[in-house]
Design an enzyme around this catalytic site. Structure first.
Site, PDB file in Angstrom:
ATOM      1  N   SER A  21     -18.636 104.298 -10.925  1.00  0.00           N
ATOM      2  CA  SER A  21     -18.998 105.632 -10.421  1.00  0.00           C
ATOM      3  C   SER A  21     -20.288 105.603  -9.601  1.00  0.00           C
ATOM      4  O   SER A  21     -20.413 106.340  -8.615  1.00  0.00           O
ATOM      5  CB  SER A  21     -19.125 106.612 -11.591  1.00  0.00           C
ATOM      6  OG  SER A  21     -20.090 106.162 -12.513  1.00  0.00           O
ATOM      7  N   THR A  22     -21.242 104.765  -9.983  1.00  0.00           N
ATOM      8  CA  THR A  22     -22.495 104.694  -9.213  1.00  0.00           C
ATOM      9  C   THR A  22     -22.247 104.002  -7.869  1.00  0.00           C
ATOM     10  O   THR A  22     -22.765 104.442  -6.832  1.00  0.00           O
ATOM     11  CB  THR A  22     -23.584 103.952 -10.026  1.00  0.00           C
ATOM     12  OG1 THR A  22     -23.510 104.359 -11.389  1.00  0.00           O
ATOM     13  CG2 THR A  22     -24.967 104.253  -9.490  1.00  0.00           C
ATOM     14  N   GLU A  77     -16.851  90.974  -9.180  1.00  0.00           N
ATOM     15  CA  GLU A  77     -18.269  91.356  -9.061  1.00  0.00           C
ATOM     16  C   GLU A  77     -19.151  90.112  -9.198  1.00  0.00           C
ATOM     17  O   GLU A  77     -20.124  89.937  -8.456  1.00  0.00           O
ATOM     18  CB  GLU A  77     -18.629  92.368 -10.145  1.00  0.00           C
ATOM     19  CG  GLU A  77     -17.963  93.717  -9.943  1.00  0.00           C
ATOM     20  CD  GLU A  77     -18.168  94.693 -11.092  1.00  0.00           C
ATOM     21  OE1 GLU A  77     -17.981  95.889 -10.870  1.00  0.00           O
ATOM     22  OE2 GLU A  77     -18.506  94.257 -12.213  1.00  0.00           O
ATOM     23  N   GLY A  94     -15.586  98.825 -15.707  1.00  0.00           N
ATOM     24  CA  GLY A  94     -14.465  99.189 -14.824  1.00  0.00           C
ATOM     25  C   GLY A  94     -13.458  98.055 -14.667  1.00  0.00           C
ATOM     26  O   GLY A  94     -12.493  98.198 -13.907  1.00  0.00           O
ATOM     27  N   GLY A 139     -18.586  95.288 -16.202  1.00  0.00           N
ATOM     28  CA  GLY A 139     -17.150  95.152 -16.431  1.00  0.00           C
ATOM     29  C   GLY A 139     -16.515  96.345 -17.103  1.00  0.00           C
ATOM     30  O   GLY A 139     -15.334  96.308 -17.428  1.00  0.00           O
ATOM     31  N   THR A 194     -18.488  98.153  -7.969  1.00  0.00           N
ATOM     32  CA  THR A 194     -17.389  99.007  -8.442  1.00  0.00           C
ATOM     33  C   THR A 194     -17.912  99.936  -9.540  1.00  0.00           C
ATOM     34  O   THR A 194     -18.797  99.544 -10.301  1.00  0.00           O
ATOM     35  CB  THR A 194     -16.262  98.110  -8.993  1.00  0.00           C
ATOM     36  OG1 THR A 194     -15.793  97.295  -7.922  1.00  0.00           O
ATOM     37  CG2 THR A 194     -15.099  98.929  -9.538  1.00  0.00           C
TER      38      THR A 194
HETATM   39  C1  5RP Z   1     -17.375  97.844 -13.137  1.00  0.00           C
HETATM   40  C2  5RP Z   1     -18.804  97.702 -13.473  1.00  0.00           C
HETATM   41  C3  5RP Z   1     -19.685  98.887 -13.243  1.00  0.00           C
HETATM   42  O1  5RP Z   1     -20.758  98.497 -12.475  1.00  0.00           O
HETATM   43  C4  5RP Z   1     -20.168  99.408 -14.552  1.00  0.00           C
HETATM   44  O2  5RP Z   1     -19.048  99.675 -15.391  1.00  0.00           O
HETATM   45  C5  5RP Z   1     -21.003 100.673 -14.386  1.00  0.00           C
HETATM   46  O3  5RP Z   1     -20.194 101.729 -13.983  1.00  0.00           O
HETATM   47  P1  5RP Z   1     -20.740 103.178 -13.705  1.00  0.00           P
HETATM   48  O4  5RP Z   1     -21.550 103.111 -12.455  1.00  0.00           O
HETATM   49  O5  5RP Z   1     -19.483 104.003 -13.558  1.00  0.00           O
HETATM   50  O6  5RP Z   1     -21.554 103.613 -14.891  1.00  0.00           O
HETATM   51  O7  5RP Z   1     -19.275  96.696 -13.918  1.00  0.00           O
HETATM   52  O8  5RP Z   1     -16.643  96.703 -13.490  1.00  0.00           O
END
Ligand code: 5RP
Length: 220
Positions: free
Chosen positions: A30-31, A103, A97, A95, A28
């Site tokens: 953006s990546t 996860e 997100g 976390g 979860t």
């Molecule tokens: C979500 C996560 C994501 O992997 C983490 O926040 C990284 O996010 P992004 O790819 O947007 O930088 O743990 O719960």
């Protein structure tokens, strides 16, 4: 290269770890979203996916990728997800997100965890990024007191409810010198569902997006 381009590069590089004909675990953030877009290009060569959040499930289904309930799946070859911070041992804070619990569950089942991050996420010591904890709502005050005792400064993530109907505390001020020990201790606080340290089950591989290209890191 900007941060988005680095995320794009690692998302595409992660396709090499997807096992054809199998089910892939999908993270979860953006990546991970960029990975889902890349995965859609090979959707006819996988059986489907397991999602680590409702957001990811909807995105996968939007691309016509079959999403399995984790309970229907006896094994998962690989789990691909981002992180908020990662160190040289491939311990992570996750976390940001708010999807940390699901996860962690998907990562626990997967044989291989491939972490996809841009180079800003690689740190010598975890803890600059506030550590997220998913907590049972009625335990909020108790968990806050317990975290304060160990030097943390927890802040309730306002207006946020997890996919599991719980709350998130973001804990500032922790310099995490022993991630395995802290992950274990935080899990002992009554009312904590899970914490965002992924050290007991670290990543197996980190694909790090740098301006010189994608580097592959293995745990040292
Ligand atoms: C979500 C996560 C994501 O992997 C983490 O926040 C990284 O996010 P992004 O790819 O947007 O930088 O743990 O719960």
């Amino acid at each position: 290269m900007n941060q988005d381009a680095l995320k794009q590069a690692v998302a595409r590089a992660a396709l090499a770890y997807v096992v054809e004909g199998k089910i892939v675990g999908v993270g979860t953030g953006s990546t991970a979203r960029l990975f889902i877009e890349a995965l859609a290009e090979m959707k006819n060569r996988i059986s489907g996916a397991v999602a680590s959040s409702e957001d990811t499930r909807q995105r996968l289904e939007g691309h016509g990728i079959k999403v399995f309930d984790l309970n229907e799946v006896s094994e998962l070859a690989v789990y691909i997800d981002g992180a908020d911070e990662i160190n040289a041992e491939l311990h992570m804070i996750k976390g940001g997100g708010g999807a940390l619990t699901r996860e962690k569950i998907v990562a626990a089942v997967a044989k291989k965890f491939v972490c996809i991050v841009d180079e800003s996420k690689l740190v010598p010591v975890l803890g600059n990024f506030p550590l997220p904890l998913e907590i049972i709502p009625m335990a909020r005050a108790h968990v806050t007191r317990e975290l304060t005792k160990i030097g943390g400064a927890p802040v309730l993530r306002e207006g946020f409810v997890t996919d599991n109907g719980n709350l998130i505390l973001d804990v500032n001020g922790l310099q995490i010198l022993d991630p395995v020990d802290l992950e274990t201790r935080l899990n002992q606080i009554t009312g904590v569902v899970s914490n965002g340290l992924f050290a007991c089950r670290p990543a197996d591989v980190c694909l790090l997006g740098t301006s010189d290209g994608v580097r592959t890191l293995n745990a040292c």
